[in-house]
Design a protein around this motif. Structure first.
Motif, mmCIF file in Angstrom:
data_model
loop_
_atom_site.group_PDB
_atom_site.id
_atom_site.type_symbol
_atom_site.label_atom_id
_atom_site.label_comp_id
_atom_site.label_asym_id
_atom_site.label_seq_id
_atom_site.Cartn_x
_atom_site.Cartn_y
_atom_site.Cartn_z
ATOM 1 N N VAL A 1 11.689 -3.279 -18.180
ATOM 2 C CA VAL A 1 10.367 -2.897 -17.684
ATOM 3 C C VAL A 1 10.499 -2.483 -16.215
ATOM 4 C CG1 VAL A 1 8.016 -3.690 -17.234
ATOM 5 C CG2 VAL A 1 9.209 -4.398 -19.325
ATOM 6 N N LEU A 2 9.852 -1.378 -15.883
ATOM 7 C CA LEU A 2 9.909 -0.819 -14.529
ATOM 8 C C LEU A 2 8.499 -0.617 -13.995
ATOM 9 C CD1 LEU A 2 12.537 2.018 -15.197
ATOM 10 C CD2 LEU A 2 13.012 -0.221 -14.181
ATOM 11 N N VAL A 3 8.361 -0.685 -12.675
ATOM 12 C CA VAL A 3 7.102 -0.334 -12.033
ATOM 13 C C VAL A 3 7.372 0.865 -11.131
ATOM 14 C CG1 VAL A 3 7.424 -2.003 -10.146
ATOM 15 C CG2 VAL A 3 5.135 -1.143 -10.679
ATOM 16 N N LEU A 4 6.490 1.856 -11.201
ATOM 17 C CA LEU A 4 6.665 3.114 -10.488
ATOM 18 C C LEU A 4 6.124 2.981 -9.069
ATOM 19 C CD1 LEU A 4 7.058 3.871 -13.452
ATOM 20 C CD2 LEU A 4 5.748 5.950 -13.039
ATOM 21 N N VAL A 5 6.958 3.286 -8.088
ATOM 22 C CA VAL A 5 6.549 3.168 -6.689
ATOM 23 C C VAL A 5 6.882 4.454 -5.941
ATOM 24 C CG1 VAL A 5 6.807 0.661 -6.638
ATOM 25 C CG2 VAL A 5 8.751 2.104 -6.031
ATOM 26 N N ASP B 1 0.827 -1.200 0.000
ATOM 27 C CA ASP B 1 0.000 0.000 0.000
ATOM 28 C C ASP B 1 0.862 1.251 0.000
ATOM 29 O OD1 ASP B 1 -2.270 -1.563 0.048
ATOM 30 O OD2 ASP B 1 -2.559 -1.412 2.213
ATOM 31 N N ALA B 2 1.979 1.205 0.726
ATOM 32 C CA ALA B 2 2.866 2.363 0.781
ATOM 33 C C ALA B 2 3.459 2.663 -0.593
ATOM 34 C CB ALA B 2 3.979 2.118 1.802
ATOM 35 N N GLU B 3 3.841 1.608 -1.315
ATOM 36 C CA GLU B 3 4.428 1.814 -2.641
ATOM 37 C C GLU B 3 3.413 2.403 -3.614
ATOM 38 O OE1 GLU B 3 7.848 -1.651 -2.983
ATOM 39 O OE2 GLU B 3 5.740 -2.226 -3.209
ATOM 40 N N ARG B 4 2.137 2.145 -3.380
ATOM 41 C CA ARG B 4 1.073 2.632 -4.263
ATOM 42 C C ARG B 4 0.528 3.997 -3.859
ATOM 43 N NH1 ARG B 4 -1.196 -0.599 -7.932
ATOM 44 N NH2 ARG B 4 -0.663 -2.819 -7.987
ATOM 45 N N LEU B 5 1.059 4.570 -2.796
ATOM 46 C CA LEU B 5 0.552 5.874 -2.370
ATOM 47 C C LEU B 5 0.679 6.886 -3.501
ATOM 48 C CD1 LEU B 5 1.890 6.280 1.287
ATOM 49 C CD2 LEU B 5 -0.497 6.085 0.553
ATOM 50 N N PRO B 6 -0.385 7.635 -3.781
ATOM 51 C CA PRO B 6 -0.316 8.627 -4.863
ATOM 52 C C PRO B 6 0.602 9.783 -4.517
ATOM 53 C CG PRO B 6 -2.385 8.824 -3.680
ATOM 54 C CD PRO B 6 -1.711 7.604 -3.143
ATOM 55 N N LYS C 1 11.848 -1.869 -9.578
ATOM 56 C CA LYS C 1 11.050 -0.782 -9.016
ATOM 57 C C LYS C 1 11.831 0.524 -9.102
ATOM 58 C CE LYS C 1 8.648 -3.820 -5.755
ATOM 59 N NZ LYS C 1 8.386 -4.151 -4.322
ATOM 60 N N VAL C 2 11.139 1.578 -9.539
ATOM 61 C CA VAL C 2 11.775 2.885 -9.693
ATOM 62 C C VAL C 2 10.955 3.930 -8.950
ATOM 63 C CG1 VAL C 2 10.570 3.430 -11.857
ATOM 64 C CG2 VAL C 2 12.774 4.505 -11.361
ATOM 65 N N ASN C 3 11.636 4.866 -8.336
ATOM 66 C CA ASN C 3 10.979 5.948 -7.605
ATOM 67 C C ASN C 3 10.219 6.839 -8.580
ATOM 68 O OD1 ASN C 3 10.473 8.470 -6.311
ATOM 69 N ND2 ASN C 3 12.058 8.024 -4.801
ATOM 70 N N ILE C 4 8.908 6.954 -8.391
ATOM 71 C CA ILE C 4 8.089 7.725 -9.324
ATOM 72 C C ILE C 4 8.496 9.191 -9.360
ATOM 73 C CG2 ILE C 4 6.285 8.118 -7.585
ATOM 74 C CD1 ILE C 4 4.242 7.986 -9.905
ATOM 75 N N GLN C 5 8.966 9.737 -8.243
ATOM 76 C CA GLN C 5 9.375 11.138 -8.235
ATOM 77 C C GLN C 5 10.596 11.362 -9.122
ATOM 78 O OE1 GLN C 5 7.556 13.387 -7.059
ATOM 79 N NE2 GLN C 5 6.612 12.854 -5.101
ATOM 80 N N SER C 6 11.463 10.357 -9.211
ATOM 81 C CA SER C 6 12.646 10.502 -10.063
ATOM 82 C C SER C 6 12.260 10.478 -11.537
ATOM 83 C CB SER C 6 13.675 9.411 -9.749
ATOM 84 O OG SER C 6 13.224 8.127 -10.161
ATOM 85 N N ALA D 1 8.517 5.290 -3.201
ATOM 86 C CA ALA D 1 9.479 4.772 -2.236
ATOM 87 C C ALA D 1 10.853 5.368 -2.533
ATOM 88 C CB ALA D 1 9.530 3.245 -2.293
ATOM 89 N N ASN D 2 11.414 6.038 -1.545
ATOM 90 C CA ASN D 2 12.714 6.682 -1.742
ATOM 91 C C ASN D 2 13.831 5.686 -1.981
ATOM 92 O OD1 ASN D 2 11.656 9.278 -1.419
ATOM 93 N ND2 ASN D 2 11.946 9.252 0.812
ATOM 94 N N GLU D 3 13.674 4.455 -1.464
ATOM 95 C CA GLU D 3 14.744 3.471 -1.602
ATOM 96 C C GLU D 3 14.732 2.780 -2.959
ATOM 97 O OE1 GLU D 3 11.263 1.385 0.478
ATOM 98 O OE2 GLU D 3 12.231 3.358 0.474
ATOM 99 N N ALA D 4 13.726 3.047 -3.773
ATOM 100 C CA ALA D 4 13.668 2.444 -5.105
ATOM 101 C C ALA D 4 14.710 3.082 -6.015
ATOM 102 C CB ALA D 4 12.271 2.601 -5.692
ATOM 103 N N LEU D 5 14.906 2.492 -7.181
ATOM 104 C CA LEU D 5 15.894 2.999 -8.121
ATOM 105 C C LEU D 5 15.567 4.424 -8.554
ATOM 106 C CD1 LEU D 5 16.269 -0.174 -10.383
ATOM 107 C CD2 LEU D 5 17.863 0.624 -8.621
ATOM 108 N N ASN D 6 16.593 5.160 -8.901
ATOM 109 C CA ASN D 6 16.451 6.530 -9.373
ATOM 110 C C ASN D 6 16.509 6.532 -10.901
ATOM 111 O OD1 ASN D 6 17.562 9.215 -10.344
ATOM 112 N ND2 ASN D 6 17.177 9.712 -8.191
#
Length: 289
Positions: A183-187, A123-128, A251-256, A189-194
């Protein structure tokens, strides 16, 4: 003739590969009926029958059979070629591995279709996130979304740049092409790939190379295919591409990703549409493992 040929090749060859959308349909249009997809595949079969088209892309990388008779030599290893472009598609164009969940028919023009990550997210990874991420006329990216990244390599003496025209120069109008695919999934999460780091590149021994393509997402599936993009839903692509598709998702950080879309060397600011999955065995190569 050479100077006249280059702009033509750039227009006809590389815009479809980068899946630059040809349509201006409304954002999040209602999904088209299955009949529309069947008709597009029938038209593709009719338009390629007996014409000598080579193997097409994208495809199910877990399905090995194919009976396309056209053969071309695989492109050299990416380490022996020049990185020329990086772009991504919203949802995976390919199917297989950890991306087998069909996103739906979409608008029939490559938007909101393709394949999604078939694994589980917290759920945390899916937070908008609060701001729009890589917005376009067809919508923006959200936490939990899947993207397919294409690292495009060319045997031409070129350097990375905007659009797939960067893969050509005046000296070689028909370079060999290889696409390293992740293929990447956007999460959220700060610890995900940049994503900025994933798209870093430099020149090594005179060749431009992407330096941070994930090396822990499974043995890539190599196959002979073509350029992609929804512009080829009903017509065959005449251009040859060697594909390397990694079967596991990272998994990649969506903010990045949002930051990358606001400014990068490739002038990319949104996810491109996808071509329908090619399922006609006459248009697929045999995958050898």
């Amino acid at each position: 003739m050479k100077t006249q040929l280059l702009p033509i090749l750039i227009t006809l060859t590389f815009l479809p590969l980068s899946a630059v959308a040809k349509d201006t349909h409304a954002v999040m249009a209602a999904p088209v009926a299955d009949q529309v997809m069947r008709e597009q595949r029938t038209t593709l079969a009719d338009n390629t029958l007996g014409q000598g088209f080579g193997p097409q892309s994208p495809r199910d990388i877990d399905s090995l059979p194919g009976r396309n008779a056209r053969v071309f030599s695989p492109a050299p290893l990416a380490s022996e070629m020049n990185l020329c472009n990086i772009h991504f598609h919203k949802n995976a164009e390919h199917k297989g591995g950890e991306f087998t969940l069909y996103a739906g028919n979409g608008d029939g023009h490559g938007n909101q279709s393709g394949y999604r990550y078939s694994g589980q997210l917290s759920d945390a990874e899916r937070l908008p996130v609060s701001a729009s991420v890589c917005p376009s006329e067809h919508g923006s990216l959200e936490s939990g979304d899947t993207i397919e990244v294409h690292y495009v390599y060319s045997t031409a003496q070129v350097k990375p740049g905007p659009t797939l025209a960067a893969c050509l120069n005046e000296a070689i109008g028909n370079p060999q092409l290889r696409v390293e695919t992740q293929v990447l999934v956007l999460v959220n999460a700060n610890e995900a790939l940049n994503f900025g780091e994933l798209t870093d590149y430099d020149a090594s021994q005179g060749l431009y190379q992407a330096v941070n393509i994930p090396a822990d997402t499974g043995l890539p599936v190599q196959y002979a295919g073509s350029t992609t993009g929804p512009g080829y839903n009903e017509s065959g692509s005449p251009f040859q591409v060697t594909w390397n598709v990694r079967p596991q998702v990272a998994k990649v950080n969506i903010q990045s990703v949002a930051t990358w879309c606001t400014g990068n060397d490739f002038d990319e600011d949104h996810g491109h549409g996808v071509r329908n999955l090619v399922v006609n065995p006459d248009l697929l190569s045999q995958i050898v493992r």
